[in-house]
Design a protein around this motif. Sequence first.
Motif, PDB file in Angstrom:
ATOM      1  N   ALA A   1       0.833  -1.205   0.000  1.00 33.65           N
ATOM      2  CA  ALA A   1       0.000   0.000   0.000  1.00 33.65           C
ATOM      3  C   ALA A   1       0.869   1.257   0.000  1.00 33.65           C
ATOM      4  O   ALA A   1       0.572   2.221  -0.715  1.00 33.65           O
ATOM      5  CB  ALA A   1      -0.929  -0.013   1.214  1.00 33.65           C
ATOM      6  N   TRP A   2       1.946   1.253   0.783  1.00 37.40           N
ATOM      7  CA  TRP A   2       2.855   2.398   0.795  1.00 37.40           C
ATOM      8  C   TRP A   2       3.562   2.558  -0.542  1.00 37.40           C
ATOM      9  O   TRP A   2       3.780   3.685  -1.021  1.00 37.40           O
ATOM     10  CB  TRP A   2       3.885   2.271   1.916  1.00 37.40           C
ATOM     11  N   MET A   3       3.916   1.445  -1.163  1.00 40.35           N
ATOM     12  CA  MET A   3       4.578   1.513  -2.466  1.00 40.35           C
ATOM     13  C   MET A   3       3.636   2.094  -3.516  1.00 40.35           C
ATOM     14  O   MET A   3       4.040   2.925  -4.347  1.00 40.35           O
ATOM     15  CB  MET A   3       5.071   0.126  -2.880  1.00 40.35           C
ATOM     16  N   GLU A   4       2.363   1.696  -3.487  1.00 40.18           N
ATOM     17  CA  GLU A   4       1.373   2.239  -4.418  1.00 40.18           C
ATOM     18  C   GLU A   4       1.171   3.732  -4.173  1.00 40.18           C
ATOM     19  O   GLU A   4       1.083   4.523  -5.112  1.00 40.18           O
ATOM     20  CB  GLU A   4       0.042   1.496  -4.274  1.00 40.18           C
ATOM     21  N   PHE A   5       1.118   4.119  -2.905  1.00 44.28           N
ATOM     22  CA  PHE A   5       0.953   5.531  -2.560  1.00 44.28           C
ATOM     23  C   PHE A   5       2.146   6.341  -3.069  1.00 44.28           C
ATOM     24  O   PHE A   5       1.978   7.425  -3.638  1.00 44.28           O
ATOM     25  CB  PHE A   5       0.802   5.696  -1.044  1.00 44.28           C
ATOM     26  N   PHE A   6       3.350   5.817  -2.906  1.00 42.54           N
ATOM     27  CA  PHE A   6       4.543   6.522  -3.382  1.00 42.54           C
ATOM     28  C   PHE A   6       4.514   6.679  -4.898  1.00 42.54           C
ATOM     29  O   PHE A   6       4.928   7.711  -5.432  1.00 42.54           O
ATOM     30  CB  PHE A   6       5.820   5.791  -2.957  1.00 42.54           C
ATOM     31  N   ASN A   7       4.026   5.667  -5.618  1.00 41.68           N
ATOM     32  CA  ASN A   7       3.926   5.772  -7.076  1.00 41.68           C
ATOM     33  C   ASN A   7       2.952   6.864  -7.497  1.00 41.68           C
ATOM     34  O   ASN A   7       3.141   7.528  -8.517  1.00 41.68           O
ATOM     35  CB  ASN A   7       3.514   4.442  -7.696  1.00 41.68           C
ATOM     36  N   GLU A   8       1.897   7.069  -6.717  1.00 40.37           N
ATOM     37  CA  GLU A   8       0.909   8.105  -7.020  1.00 40.37           C
ATOM     38  C   GLU A   8       1.342   9.485  -6.521  1.00 40.37           C
ATOM     39  O   GLU A   8       1.072  10.487  -7.171  1.00 40.37           O
ATOM     40  CB  GLU A   8      -0.438   7.737  -6.401  1.00 40.37           C
ATOM     41  N   GLU A   9       1.961   9.555  -5.373  1.00 44.80           N
ATOM     42  CA  GLU A   9       2.366  10.809  -4.733  1.00 44.80           C
ATOM     43  C   GLU A   9       3.809  10.700  -4.241  1.00 44.80           C
ATOM     44  O   GLU A   9       4.057  10.564  -3.040  1.00 44.80           O
ATOM     45  CB  GLU A   9       1.447  11.112  -3.542  1.00 44.80           C
ATOM     46  N   PRO A  10       4.779  10.757  -5.146  1.00 44.99           N
ATOM     47  CA  PRO A  10       6.170  10.581  -4.710  1.00 44.99           C
ATOM     48  C   PRO A  10       6.621  11.700  -3.770  1.00 44.99           C
ATOM     49  O   PRO A  10       6.120  12.820  -3.838  1.00 44.99           O
ATOM     50  CB  PRO A  10       6.958  10.605  -6.019  1.00 44.99           C
ATOM     51  N   TRP A  11       7.553  11.370  -2.909  1.00 38.38           N
ATOM     52  CA  TRP A  11       8.140  12.340  -1.989  1.00 38.38           C
ATOM     53  C   TRP A  11       9.639  12.134  -1.977  1.00 38.38           C
ATOM     54  O   TRP A  11      10.147  11.162  -2.520  1.00 38.38           O
ATOM     55  CB  TRP A  11       7.551  12.195  -0.587  1.00 38.38           C
ATOM     56  N   GLY A  12      10.330  13.064  -1.411  1.00 43.71           N
ATOM     57  CA  GLY A  12      11.771  12.934  -1.282  1.00 43.71           C
ATOM     58  C   GLY A  12      12.517  13.993  -2.076  1.00 43.71           C
ATOM     59  O   GLY A  12      11.936  14.888  -2.695  1.00 43.71           O
TER      60      GLY A  12
END
Length: 97
Positions: free
Chosen positions: A22-33
Amino acid sequence: MKLGFFNIDEMLASGSSSHLLAWMEFFNEEPWGAEIEDYHFGLVSSVLANCHRGKDTQPFKPSDFMLKSSADSEPQTVDEQLSILNAMVDQTNGSNQ
């Protein structure tokens, strides 16, 4: 620690694979860093530069203002490094006169 786990092993042991996905999918949609922040600052900088550029000047792109990593470019040769150093010395000597 207020924002998360202090102990990485504890964090990994407490999460499930579905939670990680779920976190990986969220990062793909809303990347941060750092990479996306660099892009955002490059975008803002290019908009400001384009507002103030001359008519005969090529439009700026966000990448014109983004940090370049050493992996993005070819290593400099010794001759290239000496040329850059000599130009810096020449410019410094010229400003002292």
